[in-house]
Structure formats: structure tokens, C-alpha cells
Design an enzyme around this catalytic site. Sequence first.
Site, PDB file in Angstrom:
ATOM      1  N   ASP A  10     -33.139 -55.471  -6.283  1.00 46.08           N
ATOM      2  CA  ASP A  10     -33.295 -54.657  -4.951  1.00 46.08           C
ATOM      3  C   ASP A  10     -33.832 -53.135  -4.724  1.00 46.08           C
ATOM      4  O   ASP A  10     -33.138 -52.401  -4.307  1.00 46.08           O
ATOM      5  CB  ASP A  10     -31.886 -54.628  -4.229  1.00 46.08           C
ATOM      6  CG  ASP A  10     -31.165 -56.212  -4.008  1.00 46.08           C
ATOM      7  OD1 ASP A  10     -31.905 -56.954  -4.064  1.00 46.08           O
ATOM      8  OD2 ASP A  10     -30.322 -55.888  -3.235  1.00 46.08           O
ATOM      9  N   LYS A 108     -32.402 -62.846  -0.586  1.00 48.73           N
ATOM     10  CA  LYS A 108     -31.137 -62.976  -0.275  1.00 48.73           C
ATOM     11  C   LYS A 108     -30.473 -62.211   0.960  1.00 48.73           C
ATOM     12  O   LYS A 108     -31.380 -61.264   1.330  1.00 48.73           O
ATOM     13  CB  LYS A 108     -30.363 -62.679  -1.407  1.00 48.73           C
ATOM     14  CG  LYS A 108     -30.405 -61.254  -1.957  1.00 48.73           C
ATOM     15  CD  LYS A 108     -29.514 -60.851  -3.251  1.00 48.73           C
ATOM     16  CE  LYS A 108     -29.680 -59.395  -3.560  1.00 48.73           C
ATOM     17  NZ  LYS A 108     -28.985 -58.595  -2.515  1.00 48.73           N
ATOM     18  N   CYS A 153     -24.866 -55.022  -5.696  1.00 50.41           N
ATOM     19  CA  CYS A 153     -25.689 -56.095  -6.069  1.00 50.41           C
ATOM     20  C   CYS A 153     -26.099 -56.231  -7.495  1.00 50.41           C
ATOM     21  O   CYS A 153     -25.748 -57.384  -8.156  1.00 50.41           O
ATOM     22  CB  CYS A 153     -27.135 -56.210  -5.317  1.00 50.41           C
ATOM     23  SG  CYS A 153     -26.822 -56.144  -3.351  1.00 50.41           S
TER      24      CYS A 153
HETATM   25  C1  VGL Z   1     -26.879 -53.884  -1.402  1.00 46.82           C
HETATM   26  C2  VGL Z   1     -25.237 -53.232   0.211  1.00 46.82           C
HETATM   27  C3  VGL Z   1     -25.823 -54.287   1.300  1.00 46.82           C
HETATM   28  C4  VGL Z   1     -27.108 -53.812  -2.676  1.00 46.82           C
HETATM   29  C5  VGL Z   1     -27.340 -54.636  -0.530  1.00 46.82           C
HETATM   30  O1  VGL Z   1     -28.224 -54.117  -2.918  1.00 46.82           O
HETATM   31  O2  VGL Z   1     -26.407 -53.150  -3.529  1.00 46.82           O
HETATM   32  N1  VGL Z   1     -25.569 -53.171  -0.815  1.00 46.82           N
HETATM   33  N2  VGL Z   1     -26.860 -54.882   0.881  1.00 46.82           N
END
Ligand code: VGL
Length: 199
Positions: A10, A108, A153
Amino acid sequence: MADEALIVIDVQNDFCPGGALAVAEGDEVVPVVNGLIRRFEHVVLTQDWHPAGHSSFASSHPGKAPFETVDMPYGEQTLWPDHCVQGTRGADFHPGLDWTRAELVIRKGFRSTIDSYSAFFENDRETPTGLAGYLRERGISRVTLAGLATDFCVAYSALDARRQGFAASVVLEGCRAIDLGGSLAAMTARMKDAGVELL
Ligand code: VGL
Ligand code: ZN
């Protein structure tokens, strides 16, 4: 090594300063991750990829604010500001991320009723993304993780990697945390207990 993969979690605009769910110093992981990408034979990226109105957004729950929690059919869910909405600039990878060599991008969080922190399973802990099968079929037995955020994540992905029988390391210099209510310490302890190597 042919049996190892780097999983970059991410590294997207919304998790970097100026983004909708900015992680402090999130952009500082970019040069570290780029260095890792150069060293690995196999590189996989994840991309948080929510439809507008996703159930993990506080804006979808009247009266709720970001960082509060709600009970979902699959358990407790933290609510977030709207972030990484499909097709928006916030969902794009950070422009400095050198992702040319990535062999797979796992998206995702695209089901509107369920969130997904882990690269392997959605937050019900049982709906698979397909990543474990992909890695196994390619003969990969060890994964190294870096990216955002350490305590969400990245940590959930590392725990699931262990649960699926992969050796797992996290390069902490290539991660930054959200740290919500002690989540960084809690998830660091869980990773250690699960046999995740913290580098
Ligand atoms: C994430 C919160 C919501 C992350 C993704 O990448 O850690 N955290 N969506
Ligand atoms: Zn998300």
C-alpha cells in the site's frame, strides 16, 4: 533468490503526507522500498482499492467519526476517513515508487461490505485474495514485507504469511505506522510471537 518475494504494501498517495489517511512520514519509505525492489527477483505490490461508500469509511456510518469502531458481521472494524477510492489519485501508487518490476498487483478492499488489511485474507480472516496460492504455485516460500502501515496492513499481511506457512520478515525502516491506541506495540508483539522476523 528464486524462492523469495518482496511484498510492498500500500505505498499509495492517500497513505502519504497530504493524503486522505496520511501516515506520518509515509513517503519516507519510498527510497527504502525502491532499494529493496532492486534486490529482489520477485516483487508483488498491494493496492488498497475501495469502492466509493465502502463500509470501512466513517462517512458510511451516520454519527460515526474516523478512528471509531463499529461491529461488523465479521467482528470489530475500525472506521477510516474515505481513502484509496478506486480510480482516484489517492489510490495511485506514490509517484516515486519504482514499481516497474512488479510481477503482480494484489488489489484489496474492493468488496463494499468487508475491509481487507492483509494481502492474503480479508478482515473476516477467511476470504482469500489468492496471494498464497500464487506464491506457492511459483515456488516461493519466504516473503519480505515493507510499506504502509506497519501496524495495520503490513502486520496483518505478515501474520497471515506465517499462518499460511511462509517464512516472513518485515523491514521496519521501509514501514511507517498509524499507531492508533497502542496498535504499533500490540501488532509488533503479535508479529514477534508468530515468528515474523523484524529487521
Ligand atoms: C490501511 C487502514 C485502512 C493500511 C488500509 O494500508 O494499513 N489501513 N486501509
Ligand atoms: Zn483501506
